[in-house]
Design an enzyme around this catalytic site. Structure first.
Site, PDB file in Angstrom:
ATOM      1  N   GLU A   1       0.840  -1.202   0.000  1.00 20.18           N
ATOM      2  CA  GLU A   1       0.000   0.000   0.000  1.00 20.18           C
ATOM      3  C   GLU A   1       0.872   1.248   0.000  1.00 20.18           C
ATOM      4  O   GLU A   1       1.949   1.237   0.571  1.00 20.18           O
ATOM      5  CB  GLU A   1      -0.851   0.022   1.289  1.00 20.18           C
ATOM      6  CG  GLU A   1      -1.550  -1.288   1.554  1.00 20.18           C
ATOM      7  CD  GLU A   1      -2.425  -1.253   2.803  1.00 20.18           C
ATOM      8  OE1 GLU A   1      -2.444  -0.211   3.504  1.00 20.18           O
ATOM      9  OE2 GLU A   1      -3.088  -2.270   3.066  1.00 20.18           O
TER      10      GLU A   1
ATOM     11  N   LYS B   1       2.101   4.586   1.564  1.00 21.31           N
ATOM     12  CA  LYS B   1       2.049   5.101   2.930  1.00 21.31           C
ATOM     13  C   LYS B   1       1.662   6.579   2.823  1.00 21.31           C
ATOM     14  O   LYS B   1       2.429   7.407   2.335  1.00 21.31           O
ATOM     15  CB  LYS B   1       3.401   4.938   3.615  1.00 21.31           C
ATOM     16  CG  LYS B   1       3.373   5.312   5.076  1.00 21.31           C
ATOM     17  CD  LYS B   1       4.648   4.823   5.764  1.00 21.31           C
ATOM     18  CE  LYS B   1       4.624   5.084   7.252  1.00 21.31           C
ATOM     19  NZ  LYS B   1       4.590   6.503   7.589  1.00 21.31           N
TER      20      LYS B   1
ATOM     21  N   ASP C   1       0.939  10.308   3.755  1.00 24.12           N
ATOM     22  CA  ASP C   1       1.531  11.233   4.724  1.00 24.12           C
ATOM     23  C   ASP C   1       0.447  12.140   5.302  1.00 24.12           C
ATOM     24  O   ASP C   1       0.256  13.274   4.887  1.00 24.12           O
ATOM     25  CB  ASP C   1       2.612  12.067   4.031  1.00 24.12           C
ATOM     26  CG  ASP C   1       3.528  12.721   5.036  1.00 24.12           C
ATOM     27  OD1 ASP C   1       3.415  12.409   6.244  1.00 24.12           O
ATOM     28  OD2 ASP C   1       4.372  13.541   4.620  1.00 24.12           O
TER      29      ASP C   1
ATOM     30  N   GLU D   1      -6.013   6.926   7.303  1.00 26.40           N
ATOM     31  CA  GLU D   1      -5.228   8.154   7.310  1.00 26.40           C
ATOM     32  C   GLU D   1      -6.069   9.323   6.814  1.00 26.40           C
ATOM     33  O   GLU D   1      -6.648   9.260   5.731  1.00 26.40           O
ATOM     34  CB  GLU D   1      -4.029   7.950   6.369  1.00 26.40           C
ATOM     35  CG  GLU D   1      -2.857   8.841   6.654  1.00 26.40           C
ATOM     36  CD  GLU D   1      -1.974   8.353   7.806  1.00 26.40           C
ATOM     37  OE1 GLU D   1      -2.338   7.366   8.489  1.00 26.40           O
ATOM     38  OE2 GLU D   1      -0.922   8.979   8.024  1.00 26.40           O
TER      39      GLU D   1
ATOM     40  N   TYR E   1      -7.415   1.874   5.910  1.00 25.15           N
ATOM     41  CA  TYR E   1      -6.507   0.784   5.550  1.00 25.15           C
ATOM     42  C   TYR E   1      -6.502  -0.429   6.482  1.00 25.15           C
ATOM     43  O   TYR E   1      -5.820  -1.397   6.189  1.00 25.15           O
ATOM     44  CB  TYR E   1      -5.078   1.280   5.331  1.00 25.15           C
ATOM     45  CG  TYR E   1      -4.539   2.226   6.398  1.00 25.15           C
ATOM     46  CD1 TYR E   1      -4.373   1.807   7.700  1.00 25.15           C
ATOM     47  CD2 TYR E   1      -4.183   3.526   6.056  1.00 25.15           C
ATOM     48  CE1 TYR E   1      -3.864   2.670   8.657  1.00 25.15           C
ATOM     49  CE2 TYR E   1      -3.678   4.403   7.008  1.00 25.15           C
ATOM     50  CZ  TYR E   1      -3.521   3.969   8.310  1.00 25.15           C
ATOM     51  OH  TYR E   1      -3.032   4.827   9.244  1.00 25.15           O
TER      52      TYR E   1
ATOM     53  N   LYS F   1      10.388   3.365   4.017  1.00 23.70           N
ATOM     54  CA  LYS F   1      10.410   4.823   3.940  1.00 23.70           C
ATOM     55  C   LYS F   1      11.194   5.266   2.716  1.00 23.70           C
ATOM     56  O   LYS F   1      12.318   4.820   2.511  1.00 23.70           O
ATOM     57  CB  LYS F   1      11.084   5.403   5.200  1.00 23.70           C
ATOM     58  CG  LYS F   1      10.273   5.165   6.458  1.00 23.70           C
ATOM     59  CD  LYS F   1       9.091   6.102   6.533  1.00 23.70           C
ATOM     60  CE  LYS F   1       9.413   7.320   7.303  1.00 23.70           C
ATOM     61  NZ  LYS F   1       8.796   7.470   8.569  1.00 23.70           N
TER      62      LYS F   1
ATOM     63  N   CYS G   1      17.528  49.150   2.328  1.00 20.46           N
ATOM     64  CA  CYS G   1      16.819  48.410   1.281  1.00 20.46           C
ATOM     65  C   CYS G   1      17.726  48.191   0.070  1.00 20.46           C
ATOM     66  O   CYS G   1      18.341  49.136  -0.430  1.00 20.46           O
ATOM     67  CB  CYS G   1      15.561  49.162   0.870  1.00 20.46           C
ATOM     68  SG  CYS G   1      14.701  48.360  -0.489  1.00 20.46           S
TER      69      CYS G   1
ATOM     70  N   CYS H   1      16.074  50.469  -2.907  1.00 19.78           N
ATOM     71  CA  CYS H   1      15.957  51.923  -2.905  1.00 19.78           C
ATOM     72  C   CYS H   1      16.966  52.590  -1.969  1.00 19.78           C
ATOM     73  O   CYS H   1      17.082  53.814  -1.942  1.00 19.78           O
ATOM     74  CB  CYS H   1      14.540  52.344  -2.509  1.00 19.78           C
ATOM     75  SG  CYS H   1      14.160  52.001  -0.785  1.00 19.78           S
TER      76      CYS H   1
ATOM     77  N   CYS I   1      11.042  47.393   4.370  1.00 18.55           N
ATOM     78  CA  CYS I   1      11.376  48.659   3.737  1.00 18.55           C
ATOM     79  C   CYS I   1      10.081  49.464   3.773  1.00 18.55           C
ATOM     80  O   CYS I   1       9.064  49.021   3.254  1.00 18.55           O
ATOM     81  CB  CYS I   1      11.805  48.440   2.289  1.00 18.55           C
ATOM     82  SG  CYS I   1      11.894  50.006   1.396  1.00 18.55           S
TER      83      CYS I   1
ATOM     84  N   CYS J   1       9.743  52.942  -2.932  1.00 20.98           N
ATOM     85  CA  CYS J   1      10.716  51.901  -3.287  1.00 20.98           C
ATOM     86  C   CYS J   1      10.259  51.200  -4.572  1.00 20.98           C
ATOM     87  O   CYS J   1       9.145  50.685  -4.640  1.00 20.98           O
ATOM     88  CB  CYS J   1      10.827  50.903  -2.135  1.00 20.98           C
ATOM     89  SG  CYS J   1      11.843  49.491  -2.541  1.00 20.98           S
TER      90      CYS J   1
HETATM   91  S1  IVH Z   1      -1.020   0.396   8.797  1.00 22.70           S
HETATM   92  C1  IVH Z   1      -0.792  -1.529  12.885  1.00 22.70           C
HETATM   93  N1  IVH Z   1      -1.144   1.417   6.372  1.00 22.70           N
HETATM   94  O1  IVH Z   1       1.938   5.213   9.063  1.00 22.70           O
HETATM   95  C2  IVH Z   1      -0.618  -0.926  11.547  1.00 22.70           C
HETATM   96  N2  IVH Z   1      -0.343   2.798   8.138  1.00 22.70           N
HETATM   97  O2  IVH Z   1       4.351   4.589  10.662  1.00 22.70           O
HETATM   98  C3  IVH Z   1      -1.166   0.417  11.492  1.00 22.70           C
HETATM   99  N3  IVH Z   1       0.176   5.089   7.486  1.00 22.70           N
HETATM  100  O3  IVH Z   1       0.474   5.406  12.226  1.00 22.70           O
HETATM  101  C4  IVH Z   1      -0.761   1.206  10.348  1.00 22.70           C
HETATM  102  N4  IVH Z   1      -0.380   4.875   5.362  1.00 22.70           N
HETATM  103  O4  IVH Z   1      -0.513   6.825  10.363  1.00 22.70           O
HETATM  104  C5  IVH Z   1      -0.813   1.628   7.672  1.00 22.70           C
HETATM  105  N5  IVH Z   1      -1.382   2.212   4.208  1.00 22.70           N
HETATM  106  C6  IVH Z   1      -1.039   2.433   5.491  1.00 22.70           C
HETATM  107  C7  IVH Z   1      -0.574   3.671   5.958  1.00 22.70           C
HETATM  108  C8  IVH Z   1      -0.227   3.817   7.291  1.00 22.70           C
HETATM  109  C9  IVH Z   1       0.063   5.699   6.297  1.00 22.70           C
HETATM  110  C10 IVH Z   1       0.695   5.730   8.715  1.00 22.70           C
HETATM  111  C11 IVH Z   1      -0.178   5.543   9.919  1.00 22.70           C
HETATM  112  C12 IVH Z   1       0.698   4.906  10.958  1.00 22.70           C
HETATM  113  C13 IVH Z   1       2.066   5.240  10.460  1.00 22.70           C
HETATM  114  C14 IVH Z   1       3.067   4.191  10.942  1.00 22.70           C
END
Ligand code: IVH
Length: 661
Positions: free
Chosen positions: A109, A111, A113, A166, A218, A306, A400, A403, A418, A423
């Site tokens: 999946e 991740k 943000d 999320e 998720y 990451k 400035c 000017c 300024c 100016c």
């Molecule tokens: S699963 C027990 N799936 O990442 C598992 N987390 O570093 C719970 N996050 O706190 C998380 N996308 O806020 C999961 N597809 C995804 C995610 C995801 C973002 C975030 C989530 C979690 C953090 C963990």
């Protein structure tokens, strides 16, 4: 058709349209039609408060205001994820899993943000939403999550479930929000994540409702009984329930395939409509979760890969200073060009002198830079080991750069300005601002043309814009314009004279007077000359105008240059009055009212609408700015607070008398 039936039909229709729009990204009716149905439902619910229900689509507009966030304990802790930073670490994860079982597949999946949240449904009804907090205890954000259109308020089955996902803000929504904040003189959010977090942490759900938040779900938490469905099947069930599930989620059969998919995400992260900062790999077979187990912090059946940080090392070739429209001076680092995540970066903002001194940033320094929330590059830190010794400590300029006039800094402010109204840098910026879209909206008079005309000597001050027509021939010959495009531009300039006051006011570029404040002022005072004459008390008596804004307005009009400019604009026929429509100036005009306790003869909603129809504003919490607290039966802490603050308390019959009903 009776009201009850119609309400039911409308709710079903609106829920479906809402789902098509916000979850499936596939609207089937126009916004106008949607709004029409929504209004019909709202009116019916107001007429029949007995049918009001918390899962009605009308509940999504917000309105609930909290005094504070309630803490909630998570029955099942909200865990975090273990991190992997490269393919080898993902293979190690796979080995650990396979020690326990070789019969395993994975789900990969993106991740997201954003910020994690838990949603609880009882009997298929949305009951509670909470933040992750420290994992065991979070905060109740139900009022705000109800406004997120991709979160279903009721499910097609009467299930008791907890799902997690999320909450995030799409990049486009984030940029639009920041544009609006900039125009209003509010601080901009650093990245979409902060914007989403800031929106969810609002006590007033109306604010969150306006923020265009979204949510991907998720996981479903495990019940006590072992579950034989796979993670992928669970997601499909959740999808059928109406939750938004990320369409990029895929099942793969080996760790190599999983790694390939994470690389695909990493290489294409810019194409996503929202920020992603990694990939999450989860074991698909939920019945193995118990056996694979958990650490105190995270499940052992999942791992987060990451993405490489969007950082790069480069050199600061020089530091220069930019002068903004308000005269604000910003130090900027000119960098040796470097690639970060697909784009070349050659500048980084250094914000202000305090920022530069605190990080001890010097010309010639090797620095680590980062794209902050994918937008403006920033210096993370100086690599001081690489200094040769010749780098000179930063010194803020005192004059400035454009000017040459001395700069000023207010006592408790970080920024330097300024203040010379003549100016040239300020002038070009203010001309650009004056003709920009939210201001006078003069099409064809953009940044490039303004600079060109300025350099050619045709534009120095705002009123010069309205004198351009006297130079039509010269502009065609000297400035290199075709007669057609010049005529078009001149026509747009003429048309701008008819704009309503708020456009002119915003266009003047008075500090802290953004789009919204301009509208409020224009609506209240009607005429620019009334604003110019207003003293601080008069200005601050207007709802939403505080001392900071008031004193900036006064300062602006104390300057005789500015007043002369306004007179000149007026002599050219620029409109100085408000032309929009106004709410009625009734008995509650510009008054803030808080309703508390139970009213006998009307619902809260009816009272609210009646007050609003008389020009008032109904707010949720009592403060010194509240004009009236209307106390019904069993009024509690709000009544106490009103008495403490000396706010006028009225009862229901007084309210009715004032409303003349
Ligand atoms: S699963 C027990 N799936 O990442 C598992 N987390 O570093 C719970 N996050 O706190 C998380 N996308 O806020 C999961 N597809 C995804 C995610 C995801 C973002 C975030 C989530 C979690 C953090 C963990």
């Amino acid at each position: 058709m009776d009201a009850k039936k119609r309400i039911k039909t409308l709710r079903e229709q609106l829920n479906r349209y809402n789902y098509e729009y916000h979850v499936q990204d596939n609207p089937t009716i126009s916004d106008v039609e949607y709004d029409k149905l929504m209004r019909e439902l709202k009116n019916l619910e107001d007429e029949h408060p007995e049918y009001v229900s918390s899962d009605s689509p009308t509940m999504r507009v917000g309105g609930e205001v909290l005094d504070e966030f309630k803490k909630v304990e998570h029955a099942i802790p909200m865990l975090s994820l273990d991190n992997a930073f490269n393919a080898d670490e993902l293979r190690d994860f796979d080995k650990r899993v396979r020690k326990i079982t070789s019969e395993v597949t994975y789900v990969v999946e993106p991740k997201i943000d954003g910020l994690a949240a838990s949603l609880i449904y009882e009997d298929g009804q949305f009951k509670r939403a909470a933040t992750r907090g420290n994992g065991s205890v979070g905060e109740d954000i139900t009022h705000n999550v109800r406004t997120i259109k991709s979160v279903p308020l009721s499910l097609p089955e009467k299930v008791n479930i907890e799902v997690r996902g999320e909450i995030y803000m799409r990049k486009a929504a984030f940029m639009a929000l920041n544009d609006e904040r900039e125009a209003n003189g509010d601080n901009k959010f650093k990245n979409p994540r902060n914007a989403a977090a800031g929106s969810i942490r609002q006590l007033d759900s109306k604010v969150a409702a306006k923020r265009d938040l979204d949510m991907f779900v998720y996981v479903k938490t495990e019940e006590d009984s072992p579950d034989n469905t796979s993670h992928m099947e669970t997601l499909n069930t959740l999808k059928a329930y109406g939750f938004k599930i990320n369409p990029e989620i895929k099942r793969v059969s080996s760790i190599d395939e999983a790694i390939e998919r994470t690389h695909y995400f990493e290489n294409n992260r810019e194409e996503f409509a929202y920020d992603i900062d990694g990939a999450v790999i989860k074991v698909n077979e939920r019945n193995l979760y118990g056996t694979i187990g958990y650490t105190a912090r995270s499940p052992k059946w999942a791992i987060a890969y990451k993405f490489k940080a969007e950082e790069a090392i480069t050199k600061i070739d020089s530091i220069f200073f930019q002068v903004g429209r308000t005269g604000q001076i910003t130090p900027v680092a000119a960098l040796s060009p470097v690639d970060i995540q697909g784009s070349t970066v050659s500048r980084a903002t250094l914000h202000n002198d305090a920022y530069v001194s605190q990080k001890d940033i010097r010309e010639g320094d090797a620095v680590i830079i980062r794209k902050a929330g994918d937008i403006i590059p920033e210096v993370v830190k100086v690599i001081s080991e690489r200094r040769s010794g010749s780098e000179q400590p930063f010194e803020m300029i005192t004059h400035c750069p454009e000017c040459g006039k001395p700069l000023e800094k207010a006592d408790n402010e970080a920024d330097t300005y300024c203040v010379n109204p003549d100016c040239p840098a300020r002038k070009v910026e203010s001309l650009i601002h004056f003709s920009s879209r939210g201001a006078m909206n003069i099409e064809g008079l953009g940044e490039r043309i303004v600079e060109h005309f300025h350099n050619e000597g045709y534009l120095s001050d705002i009123p010069d814009i309205y004198k351009l027509k006297d130079y039509r021939e010269a502009l065609i010959v000297r400035a290199g314009f075709g007669p057609k495009s010049i005529d078009k531009l001149l026509k747009n300039i003429e048309a701008s004279k008819n704009n309503s006051l708020e456009h002119l006011l915003f266009g003047l570029g008075i500090r802290y007077v953004g789009k919204k404040v301009s509208k409020v002022l224009a609506m209240h005072f009607d005429d620019l000359f009334a604003i110019m004459k207003a003293d601080e008390a008069t200005l601050t008596s207007v709802d939403e105008i505080g001392e900071k804004i008031a004193s900036s307005i006064i300062q602006y009009f104390e300057d005789s240059h500015n007043c002369a400019m306004i007179e000149e604009l007026k002599s050219f026929g620029v409109n100085m009055t408000f032309k929009g429509t106004k709410p009625k100036q009734g008995v509650f005009y510009a008054k803030r009212v808080v309703l508390t306790g139970t009213l006998e003869s009307m619902t809260r909603n009816e009272a609210k609408e009646a007050i609003e129809a008389e020009g008032g504003k109904v707010t949720g919490s009592v403060s010194k700015n509240t004009d009236y607290v209307c106390a019904g039966n069993d009024a509690g802490s709000k009544l106490d607070k009103a008495e403490k603050l000396g706010v006028e308390v009225i009862d229901e019959s007084t309210l009715r008398a004032m409303l003349n009903i």
